[in-house]
Each structure stands twice: as structure tokens, then as C-alpha cells.
Scaffold this active site. Structure first.
Site, PDB file in Angstrom:
ATOM      1  N   HIS A 113       0.914  -1.401   0.235  1.00 32.15           N
ATOM      2  CA  HIS A 113      -0.126  -0.091  -0.173  1.00 32.15           C
ATOM      3  C   HIS A 113       0.712   1.191   0.090  1.00 32.15           C
ATOM      4  O   HIS A 113       1.844   1.332   0.666  1.00 32.15           O
ATOM      5  CB  HIS A 113      -0.970   0.025   1.332  1.00 32.15           C
ATOM      6  CG  HIS A 113      -1.902   0.971   1.193  1.00 32.15           C
ATOM      7  ND1 HIS A 113      -3.058   0.851   0.483  1.00 32.15           N
ATOM      8  CD2 HIS A 113      -1.998   2.344   1.559  1.00 32.15           C
ATOM      9  CE1 HIS A 113      -4.001   2.136   0.624  1.00 32.15           C
ATOM     10  NE2 HIS A 113      -3.055   2.982   1.207  1.00 32.15           N
ATOM     11  N   VAL A 122       1.517  -1.685   5.656  1.00 31.88           N
ATOM     12  CA  VAL A 122       2.644  -1.733   4.724  1.00 31.88           C
ATOM     13  C   VAL A 122       2.337  -3.009   3.387  1.00 31.88           C
ATOM     14  O   VAL A 122       2.780  -2.916   2.315  1.00 31.88           O
ATOM     15  CB  VAL A 122       3.910  -2.075   5.095  1.00 31.88           C
ATOM     16  CG1 VAL A 122       4.255  -3.515   5.681  1.00 31.88           C
ATOM     17  CG2 VAL A 122       5.205  -1.849   4.329  1.00 31.88           C
ATOM     18  N   GLU A 123       1.287  -3.543   3.575  1.00 31.45           N
ATOM     19  CA  GLU A 123       0.789  -4.575   2.635  1.00 31.45           C
ATOM     20  C   GLU A 123      -0.516  -4.094   2.091  1.00 31.45           C
ATOM     21  O   GLU A 123      -0.645  -3.128   1.118  1.00 31.45           O
ATOM     22  CB  GLU A 123       0.936  -5.947   3.124  1.00 31.45           C
ATOM     23  CG  GLU A 123       2.311  -6.147   3.673  1.00 31.45           C
ATOM     24  CD  GLU A 123       2.419  -7.674   4.260  1.00 31.45           C
ATOM     25  OE1 GLU A 123       2.412  -8.733   3.224  1.00 31.45           O
ATOM     26  OE2 GLU A 123       2.897  -7.833   5.302  1.00 31.45           O
ATOM     27  N   MET A 124      -1.776  -4.809   2.512  1.00 36.02           N
ATOM     28  CA  MET A 124      -3.024  -4.563   1.888  1.00 36.02           C
ATOM     29  C   MET A 124      -3.744  -3.305   2.698  1.00 36.02           C
ATOM     30  O   MET A 124      -4.703  -2.800   2.231  1.00 36.02           O
ATOM     31  CB  MET A 124      -3.863  -6.005   1.812  1.00 36.02           C
ATOM     32  CG  MET A 124      -3.219  -6.779   0.997  1.00 36.02           C
ATOM     33  SD  MET A 124      -3.579  -8.563   1.184  1.00 36.02           S
ATOM     34  CE  MET A 124      -5.350  -8.542   0.172  1.00 36.02           C
TER      35      MET A 124
END
Lengths: 356, 356
Positions: free
Chosen positions: B102, B144-146
């Protein structure tokens, strides 16, 4: 006569011819006449893959094209593939409103669908690419999308034996088949297979009276009588010609941002300001949000906006619902797609680059 | 005795037991003995989907899990799916070195593969998730991901009739089947099908002497004699236990960044500093770059680093090549995966949010 005036007259002529055709057909009123009128204005999606100019569609080319379509290593970052924005599981588009590309940049327009795109008169919202082959080379290089270069793509493809072999098989008569142009040809061949036949509306066009229910037939009748089919006609129920967004009334700035002048950027002709290719409506129910701005989040809202801004008509709630019901009959059978195994990188494969 | 000392002794014991076993087996030297030794240290990937604790694998659950796995709308942005980082076309990983999430943020570690992950003792490089169900909930929520929340995911799933029906079919005995936990269970069930049997090494383990060529056998012998199989053993040739990265010699800061202390973050035990789960080596040839830092871009480089830092052995060029040849025999048959059709959004579906 000024070029722009000629174009304006040409548009009026296009709209008139189509409207007259519709009025004549709809005057009869009977169910049979509805089908006859529909057969004049539209065409069913074929069940076989169409031929493409100067690009024979072979199994090997399609397999290569599919692999390229799903390979994020065609982008500089290594995380964006064609399928990221043209998601084949989601009607051939992304979640919207406009696409996210390299560096988390937001693109200026809604991703158009790749399904049935082979039937469009030209590609992109402004028709700036004559065909799918020309289209495919755009987003790969656009800094706001995949941000690669032809050199980077060629280095990537040449670094993997499996890709080189696939190109040899797809372009068997070429001494050096791994080219940027052949990548685009392979993607075009794959995209030619992305057709969605057998929608209820196709069955209706082929003579099955019962393929549409009464509400869908009422919607189809309205779609033709009110004038929607003046622009949205042919095999793709749109995608065949260019029209101003805001024929009667200018849409608000959210739907039609003033900075994006549409086809004007391609032709530099004043009358092409805010002109766009009529959206192809096949599978439209799968593809919210709508318009080039991606700012209409429901089909009903899009139908309301279109009728007011393009036709100067305020539809009743029932009329909008009927047209939406008809549009739902445009959802066809999506092809089964086996997710490809991507060739494995070698030491020579360029590493991902996230730099903006 | 201090807890850390106990752990250190435990590690020494683990390594000794395995090494002794290997030495005894390899002493015989003959081909038959190589196979016998291999059968003691490793286990073939089964050809049928394994059972999972407290989660019966059904066709309906797998279909739902596959759809969720490929659906980018589980992320806040609407462009990141599980498959973005665990690309099933690319050995179950992304292009590396570490994942992009993200807001174009770079994650701290290399994406581990989902293929055969069901056979690992625990999930993530530091084993912080006991199973795939627990793992699946992590990246969906990680900023930091989805960057989604369970609420957002539930609102998304409940907004689409097709999803609700899929949950009802996958969890037929539950009154309210659409839950975050059931999403994770469905993804776990799908991931249990992501096994890759019938690698040449599996055929060898099942008694086919000719499944490996001479170089691969030489590599296998070295892999066991040099001590690689002390940590990389069992069904996944790794993934079964935790070991320090840098047993003999500390790798350089690029490969082992000092800020990432590995399993220490999970256990808070000093001896777990820079301890990681031994990488499972199934299909390792498909998955460069290597290590949790994703900074070794070739398998040969990774083999060289491992032998020096973990075993204190400087391998010859031939030895490294032989081991790489053996590692190439670990590539199995990837399952065929039909790309899923994702449920269509409704007016109630949360819109994408790109905010960082």
C-alpha cells in the site's frame, strides 16, 4: 467551411440517421418489431475468435500473449501487469475510479475493458490507438502506468529461455522473433480471444424471444426510442464512433473534469473537445464505476446522467430500472483462463526498479 | 540454566543428531545408500491435498479461497491481492527483493512462497503464525501491505451477493458464515491445494534411481555430507525448524540487515536474534532473489553464502554447481489454476482508498 463545422454537421447527421432508423422501427410497436429493430441496430458477439488484420491468431501466439498479459515483470517495478488494471476476473477492469500505476500514481482515466475490445473501432477512451497491438505498447511505457521502456522489456524477455522459445514458436518464420512489436502482436492475439458470447441479448438477437424478460425488453425499447442506441450500437453496443460528453447539458466537473479534453488531444480539432469514444456496453454491469472519469458508481446513476446530458431527457425511476435491466442482459460468457506459469528469471533479468 | 543457553544447546543437539545421521548414511557411499540416506532425511510431496487441523478442505471452500486469494478488493487500495506478492505463476512469490505494498511502501522481507507452505512447521520467516489461517489475516491488515481492516473486508464481502452465497456453500452449517475468520479458513483451504508433487527428487525418493542425473546425485550427496540437510530436511527440504542466519560467520549487512532480528521479535529470547525458519527449498529454482532480505539474486550465490556463513565451508565451483543441479530437481508440478471470476461490486461495496 471550417473543419470543426464539418465535424459538427457530421455528428448531427450521424445522430439523425440513427434516430430516424430507430423511430421507424419502434413505430410498429409489436414484439417482433422490437427484435427486428434490435437486429438492425446491434449484432451478436460471435462464438469464434475474430480474425485480426496482419496478425494471424495461433495457439502459440495466444499462449505467449496470455503469459505477457499476466507478467508483472513487463513493468519497471515488477508488480504491475496488464491484468492489474484490466483484471480478467473483474470484467476486464480494475476497482477504479482511475488506475493506480508506478509509484502509486493515479492515472487520469478509468481503465477500459479488454473484453470484446477487439470489436472497437479504435482503442483508448480517445481512440488514439488504431488497434490492440498499438494499444498494448502504451501502458507498458507510460510513466504513470508500467513505466518500462522497449529496451527494458526486450532485456527482460531475452533473459529467459522459456520466453525466447515461446516467441520462436509464436513467430516461427522470423530469424529474431523477440521484438517489442511481436510482444504487442502476441498480446493482441490473446486479447482477440477475450470475447464474451452468449449473453441473453445475443440469444435474443439470434431469434430467441424468451432470452430477455419483459422488463429487459421494455428497457431495450427505451434504449432505442430514447436515443441511447444512436451512439451505443453495433456489436459492442458502443465503441464504434466518437461523440461529445455533454451533447445537451454539460456534466458536472466530477464526471467531466475540465482538464481532460478527450479526443481533442489526439486530433487537435476544436470540435473534438470533450469528445470520447462511446463506451462499449458489453458486460457493463460488471464494470462500475463508469465514464472515463470513473465517478459514477452505479449503473442506474450512469443511465440517469447519460439521459440528461446526452439526450436532454429526464427518465422516470421505472424507465431507468428498465434500461438497467436491459444492460444486465449484455453480460456474456467469459472465457475460461488458465493462469499462466511465468518463465523463471535468470541472472541477466533486469531487477525491479521502484524509482519514481 | 538460562533460557538462552538451553536454546543454544538445543540447537547444537539438533545439528549434531542430523549431522551424525548424515555421516553414517554417506559413509557407505554406494548409490543405494545415497537413496537410503535421502529417504531418511526427506519425504516426497504427496499427490493428494493434505488434511488441515480444524478445517476440512471442501471443493466449495477451495473455490471461495481461490476467489479471495485473487481479489484485490481485500486491500484498501483495490489493487493488491494475495497473488500480487505470492504470484502463483511465479513460484508463489513476487519479483522481489522485498514486496511492494500500500502506498508504494517496501515491505521489510522477501515474500515467502505459498506453494507447499501447508507443510511448514509455522508461517512467515519468523514463524509468528502457527498456520496458514493465522498467516492469511496478517498481510490483509498490515499497513505496509494490503492496509485493510477486518470491518472493511466484511463490508466488502457482505456487499456482494455472490460472495455471500459462496460463504454459505463453503460453511453450510453456520448461521452467519461471512466472517473474517472464515475468509482466512477458505484461503487456508485453497492454499492446501497449492502443493507441487512429482518433482524429479520426489520420484527419486519413491525409488526411481534414474529420476536424478549424476550431477544431481552428486549435489544431493554434497547437500547431505556438507551439512545443508541439517537444517533443510523433511518434506519441504526446510521450513521445519528455526536456525540462526550466520552460525559460523555473520553474513554482510545487505544479506542480514541488523535492524531485522528475525524470530527475536516473536519470542523476545536473546538467542533468537537473527534466527529464522530454515527456508523451504521446494521449487527454489523458481524463486530468486533469496533469503529474507531478498538480496541474493542467483541460486549459486545463495549456495555459496549458505555454505560459508552456516557451515564454514568454502565450496569449489564444481561443488556449488552440483548442489544447484540438485536444487533444480526440487521443482515439482504446479497445479493448474483457473483464474476466478470475481463477484461484482454493488452500491454498498466500499470504494478503493489510496490514502497512506
Amino acid at each position: 467551411m471550417k473543419k470543426s463545422t464539418i465535424r459538427e454537421l457530421s455528428l448531427v447527421y450521424k445522430l439523425c440517421v440513427l434516430s430516424v432508423g430507430v423511430l421507424v422501427s419502434s413505430a410498429a410497436g409489436a414484439t417482433d418489431d422490437l427484435m427486428s429493430a434490435a437486429k438492425e441496430a446491434f449484432e451478436p458477439i460471435p462464438s469464434v475468435v475474430p480474425a485480426i488484420k496482419d496478425n494471424t491468431v495461433t495457439h502459440e501466439k495466444v499462449e505467449l500473449g496470455k503469459t505477457l498479459f499476466f507478467d508483472p515483470r513487463l513493468s519497471a517495478s515488477g508488480i504491475i501487469s496488464c491484468n492489474t488494471c484490466h483484471n480478467l476476473g473483474a470484467g476486464g477492469v480494475d476497482a477504479g475510479p482511475t488506475s493506480v500505476g508506478h509509484g502509486w500514481q493515479r492515472g487520469p482515466r478509468r481503465a477500459p475493458t479488454v473484453y470484446n475490445a477487439v470489436f472497437n473501432v479504435a482503442q483508448f477512451w480517445d481512440g488514439r490507438a488504431a488497434d490492440l497491438k498499438a494499444q498494448a505498447t502504451g501502458p507498458i511505457q507510460a510513466s504513470v502506468e508500467m513505466n518500462a521502456t522497449p529496451d527494458r522489456v526486450l532485456n527482460t524477455l531475452n533473459s529467459m529461455t522459456d520466453y525466447v522459445v515461446m516467441f520462436q514458436k509464436a513467430f516461427p518464420n522470423e530469424a529474431r522473433p523477440v521484438t517489442f512489436d511481436n510482444s504487442a502482436k502476441a498480446i493482441e492475439a490473446f486479447e482477440a480471444t477475450l470475447i464474451t458470447p452468449a449473453a441473453p441479448f445475443d440469444q435474443y438477437l439470434k431469434g430467441d424471444e424468451h432470452a430477455l424478460d419483459d422488463q429487459q425488453k421494455a428497457g431495450l425499447k427505451l434504449f432505442m426510442e430514447k436515443g441511447c442506441s444512436s451512439c451505443h450500437n453495433g456489436i459492442n453496443v458502443g465503441g464504434q464512433d466518437y461523440f461529445p460528453f455533454g451533447v445537451v447539458e454539460r456534466p458536472d466537473g466530477t464526471l467531466l473534469p475540465s482538464a481532460d479534453k478527450g479526443r481533442f488531444a489526439v486530433t487537435k480539432v476544436a470540435s473534438d473537445e470533450y469528445v470520447f469514444r462511446a463506451a462499449p456496453l458489453r458486460n457493463v454491469a460488471l464494470r462500475a464505476p463508469y465514464f472515463h472519469s470513473g465517478q459514477a458508481w452505479s449503473l442506474k446513476q450512469a443511465v440517469g446522467v447519460m439521459s440528461e446530458t446526452q439526450l436532454g431527457a429526464k427518465l422516470s425511476d421505472k424507465e431507468e430500472n428498465d434500461i438497467v435491466a436491459f444492460l444486465n442482459s449484455l453480460t456474456g460468457q467469459l472465457p475460461k483462463i488458465e493462469y499462466p506459469r511465468l518463465p523463471t528469471r535468470s541472472d541477466a533479468t533486469p531487477r525491479p526498479s521502484l524509482d519514481k
